[in-house]
Design a protein around this motif. Structure first.
Motif, PDB file in Angstrom:
ATOM      1  N   GLN A 165      24.063  -7.434  17.084  1.00 21.66           N
ATOM      2  CA  GLN A 165      23.913  -8.235  15.865  1.00 21.66           C
ATOM      3  C   GLN A 165      22.501  -8.798  15.704  1.00 21.66           C
ATOM      4  OE1 GLN A 165      26.361  -8.548  13.540  1.00 21.66           O
ATOM      5  NE2 GLN A 165      27.501  -7.099  14.821  1.00 21.66           N
ATOM      6  N   ALA A 166      21.574  -8.248  16.477  1.00 19.38           N
ATOM      7  CA  ALA A 166      20.216  -8.801  16.499  1.00 19.38           C
ATOM      8  C   ALA A 166      19.403  -8.402  15.276  1.00 19.38           C
ATOM      9  CB  ALA A 166      19.500  -8.352  17.772  1.00 19.38           C
ATOM     10  N   LYS A 167      18.274  -9.101  15.100  1.00 21.17           N
ATOM     11  CA  LYS A 167      17.375  -8.831  13.981  1.00 21.17           C
ATOM     12  C   LYS A 167      15.937  -8.709  14.491  1.00 21.17           C
ATOM     13  CE  LYS A 167      20.507  -9.041  10.769  1.00 21.17           C
ATOM     14  NZ  LYS A 167      20.653 -10.180   9.853  1.00 21.17           N
ATOM     15  N   LEU A 168      15.187  -7.840  13.825  1.00 21.35           N
ATOM     16  CA  LEU A 168      13.755  -7.683  14.075  1.00 21.35           C
ATOM     17  C   LEU A 168      13.018  -8.116  12.827  1.00 21.35           C
ATOM     18  CD1 LEU A 168      11.210  -6.585  15.568  1.00 21.35           C
ATOM     19  CD2 LEU A 168      11.778  -4.326  14.663  1.00 21.35           C
ATOM     20  N   LEU A 169      12.153  -9.111  12.946  1.00 23.84           N
ATOM     21  CA  LEU A 169      11.387  -9.625  11.812  1.00 23.84           C
ATOM     22  C   LEU A 169       9.929  -9.197  11.957  1.00 23.84           C
ATOM     23  CD1 LEU A 169      11.036 -11.532   9.308  1.00 23.84           C
ATOM     24  CD2 LEU A 169      10.597 -13.379  10.961  1.00 23.84           C
ATOM     25  N   ILE A 170       9.416  -8.528  10.926  1.00 27.04           N
ATOM     26  CA  ILE A 170       8.011  -8.106  10.889  1.00 27.04           C
ATOM     27  C   ILE A 170       7.336  -8.769   9.693  1.00 27.04           C
ATOM     28  CG2 ILE A 170       6.424  -6.159  10.582  1.00 27.04           C
ATOM     29  CD1 ILE A 170       8.570  -4.357  11.846  1.00 27.04           C
ATOM     30  N   ILE A 171       6.227  -9.434   9.934  1.00 24.75           N
ATOM     31  CA  ILE A 171       5.451 -10.025   8.840  1.00 24.75           C
ATOM     32  C   ILE A 171       4.028  -9.490   8.927  1.00 24.75           C
ATOM     33  CG2 ILE A 171       4.504 -12.124   7.820  1.00 24.75           C
ATOM     34  CD1 ILE A 171       6.904 -13.657   8.756  1.00 24.75           C
ATOM     35  N   LEU A 172       3.521  -8.956   7.823  1.00 26.31           N
ATOM     36  CA  LEU A 172       2.125  -8.530   7.718  1.00 26.31           C
ATOM     37  C   LEU A 172       1.764  -8.399   6.250  1.00 26.31           C
ATOM     38  CD1 LEU A 172       1.796  -4.740   8.756  1.00 26.31           C
ATOM     39  CD2 LEU A 172       3.845  -5.795   7.888  1.00 26.31           C
ATOM     40  N   VAL A 173       0.513  -8.032   5.955  1.00 26.51           N
ATOM     41  CA  VAL A 173       0.053  -8.086   4.571  1.00 26.51           C
ATOM     42  C   VAL A 173       0.829  -7.114   3.688  1.00 26.51           C
ATOM     43  CG1 VAL A 173      -2.258  -8.788   5.238  1.00 26.51           C
ATOM     44  CG2 VAL A 173      -1.785  -6.378   4.875  1.00 26.51           C
ATOM     45  N   SER A 174       0.976  -7.493   2.434  1.00 28.57           N
ATOM     46  CA  SER A 174       1.711  -6.677   1.471  1.00 28.57           C
ATOM     47  C   SER A 174       0.926  -5.424   1.080  1.00 28.57           C
ATOM     48  CB  SER A 174       1.993  -7.518   0.217  1.00 28.57           C
ATOM     49  OG  SER A 174       2.466  -6.715  -0.837  1.00 28.57           O
ATOM     50  N   GLY A 175       1.683  -4.379   0.756  1.00 28.22           N
ATOM     51  CA  GLY A 175       1.068  -3.138   0.298  1.00 28.22           C
ATOM     52  C   GLY A 175       0.463  -3.259  -1.086  1.00 28.22           C
ATOM     53  N   THR A 176       0.713  -4.388  -1.765  1.00 28.60           N
ATOM     54  CA  THR A 176       0.138  -4.618  -3.100  1.00 28.60           C
ATOM     55  C   THR A 176      -0.880  -5.759  -3.082  1.00 28.60           C
ATOM     56  OG1 THR A 176       1.967  -6.127  -3.684  1.00 28.60           O
ATOM     57  CG2 THR A 176       2.227  -3.787  -4.240  1.00 28.60           C
ATOM     58  N   SER A 177      -1.328  -6.139  -1.895  1.00 32.23           N
ATOM     59  CA  SER A 177      -2.209  -7.304  -1.763  1.00 32.23           C
ATOM     60  C   SER A 177      -3.676  -6.940  -1.942  1.00 32.23           C
ATOM     61  CB  SER A 177      -2.025  -7.931  -0.376  1.00 32.23           C
ATOM     62  OG  SER A 177      -2.499  -7.033   0.625  1.00 32.23           O
ATOM     63  N   GLY A 178      -4.489  -7.975  -2.066  1.00 37.02           N
ATOM     64  CA  GLY A 178      -5.934  -7.777  -2.127  1.00 37.02           C
ATOM     65  C   GLY A 178      -6.481  -7.206  -0.829  1.00 37.02           C
ATOM     66  N   TRP A 179      -5.865  -7.581   0.300  1.00 35.13           N
ATOM     67  CA  TRP A 179      -6.266  -7.022   1.585  1.00 35.13           C
ATOM     68  C   TRP A 179      -6.151  -5.502   1.553  1.00 35.13           C
ATOM     69  CZ3 TRP A 179      -7.204 -10.107   6.112  1.00 35.13           C
ATOM     70  CH2 TRP A 179      -6.944 -11.485   5.959  1.00 35.13           C
ATOM     71  N   GLU A 180      -4.981  -5.027   1.092  1.00 31.68           N
ATOM     72  CA  GLU A 180      -4.735  -3.587   1.073  1.00 31.68           C
ATOM     73  C   GLU A 180      -5.741  -2.874   0.170  1.00 31.68           C
ATOM     74  OE1 GLU A 180      -2.110   0.001   1.604  1.00 31.68           O
ATOM     75  OE2 GLU A 180      -3.117  -1.574   2.741  1.00 31.68           O
ATOM     76  N   MET A 181      -6.051  -3.474  -0.971  1.00 29.39           N
ATOM     77  CA  MET A 181      -7.031  -2.885  -1.886  1.00 29.39           C
ATOM     78  C   MET A 181      -8.403  -2.806  -1.223  1.00 29.39           C
ATOM     79  SD  MET A 181      -5.888  -4.877  -5.386  1.00 29.39           S
ATOM     80  CE  MET A 181      -7.341  -4.311  -6.275  1.00 29.39           C
ATOM     81  N   LEU A 182      -8.791  -3.879  -0.530  1.00 28.76           N
ATOM     82  CA  LEU A 182     -10.081  -3.925   0.156  1.00 28.76           C
ATOM     83  C   LEU A 182     -10.135  -2.866   1.256  1.00 28.76           C
ATOM     84  CD1 LEU A 182     -12.799  -5.465   0.751  1.00 28.76           C
ATOM     85  CD2 LEU A 182     -11.473  -6.851   2.372  1.00 28.76           C
ATOM     86  N   TRP A 183      -9.071  -2.795   2.053  1.00 33.86           N
ATOM     87  CA  TRP A 183      -9.038  -1.855   3.167  1.00 33.86           C
ATOM     88  C   TRP A 183      -9.086  -0.404   2.686  1.00 33.86           C
ATOM     89  CZ3 TRP A 183      -4.536  -4.537   6.309  1.00 33.86           C
ATOM     90  CH2 TRP A 183      -5.033  -5.713   6.870  1.00 33.86           C
TER      91      TRP A 183
END
Length: 253
Positions: A165-183
Motif C-alpha cells: 500500500q506504499a507510495k512513491l512521491l517525486i517532485i521536480l520542475v514541470s515540463g511546462t515551466s520556464g526551467w524546461e524552456m531554458l534547458w
C-alpha cells in the motif's frame, strides 16, 4: 579550447550559496509546503493501515525542512505509531543542518532518524552488495532526480522497494515551466558530463508510462524573481543564473 562552463556540482560551496539565494528569491518551498498541507494527507491516507511501525525513506533529504513537514502529516494521520525515517543525502553539511532542525523540532519522540551520507546510486549499490532489499511504506524524492546518472533505473529501483500500500512521491520542475524552456533552448551549451540531468515532469511521465506504472500528477505553481540575472556584474544574479542552469561559469575578474 576548454569550455568556460562546468557543472555547478563541482563546487559544493557555490552550489549551496546559489541554492540559498534561489530559496530567498522563489516560492518553491512555499508551494511544496502548501502541497504537504493540503494534498499530502490524501496521498498517505493508507500507507500505514494496520501497522505499528511506518518506514519512510527520504532520497535526497537535504536539510530536512520539507521532510519534517511530511513527518508531521504522517504523525497526524497515524498518531502514536512508531516511524522509522531513513535519509539518503550525500552532503555532510546538509545532514548537519538536518540534525539541527530535528533537535529544534518538538513531538518527534516516536520518530527514529537514520542518516546515510551517500548518493542514491551508492545506497542502491550498498544494498545490493549487502544483499538487502528493505521495503518502505513511503518513499519521497524531492528535487533530486537531476543528480542521478540513470533516471529510469533509479525510479525502477526505488519503486521496487515499495510495500503493497506504499507510495512513491517525486517532485521536480514541470515540463511546462520556464526551467524546461531554458534547458531545452540552451542545453547544447551546458557542460557535457553526467553530473546533472536536465529532467522535468514530462520526462518522468514518459518513463512511468513506458514502465506501465500508475501515477497521479499534481501541478505546484511557483514563481521566481530573476531580475538580478539581467543586471551586468550583479553577484546575486550570477549565482541565480548558475543555479538555473546548474552550471558554474568561469568568469574573469
Amino acid at each position: 579550447m576548454a569550455s568556460p562552463m562546468r557543472s555547478l556540482l563541482t563546487d559544493p560551496a557555490r552550489y549551496l550559496q546559489s541554492f540559498q539565494l534561489f530559496l530567498a528569491n522563489s516560492t518553491e518551498h512555499q508551494c511544496m509546503q502548501e502541497f504537504v498541507e493540503r494534498q499530502l494527507p490524501a496521498v498517505i491516507a493508507s500507507i500505514g493501515n494496520g501497522k505499528s511501525t511506518i518506514n519512510i525513506l527520504s532520497v535526497g533529504g537535504g536539510a530536512g525542512e520539507i521532510d519534517l513537514l511530511i513527518l508531521s502529516k504522517v504523525q497526524a494521520r497515524y498518531p502514536g505509531v512508531t516511524i522509522n525515517n531513513d535519509v539518503i543525502e550525500p552532503s555532510a553539511d546538509q545532514i548537519f543542518k538536518y540534525k539541527e532542525h530535528v533537535a529544534e523540532t518538538s513531538n518527534l519522540e516516536n520518530v527514529k532518524f537514520t542518516w546515510h551520507e551517500e548518493t542514491a546510486y551508492e545506497y542502491e549499490s550498498r544494498m545490493s552488495a549487502e544483499k538487502k532489499s528493505k521495503k518502505w511504506d513511503f518513499i519521497h524524492m524531492i528535487q533530486m532526480l537531476y543528480y542521478v546518472k540513470d533516471v529510469p533505473a533509479t525510479i525502477r529501483y526505488f519503486h521496487s522497494l515499495l510495500e503493497a500500500q506504499a507510495k512513491l512521491l517525486i517532485i521536480l520542475v514541470s515540463g511546462t515551466s520556464g526551467w524546461e524552456m531554458l534547458w531545452k533552448k540552451y542545453k547544447s551549451s551546458f557542460p557535457l558530463d553526467d553530473l546533472c540531468s536536465y529532467v522535468s515532469s514530462a520526462d518522468i511521465k514518459r518513463i512511468l508510462d513506458s514502465a506501465g506504472l500508475k501515477y497521479q500528477l499534481y501541478e505546484l505553481p511557483s514563481h521566481m524573481d530573476i531580475t538580478s540575472c539581467f543586471i551586468e556584474g550583479n553577484k546575486d544574479g550570477e549565482l541565480l543564473l548558475d543555479f538555473l542552469t546548474e552550471t558554474s561559469l568561469l568568469r574573469c575578474q
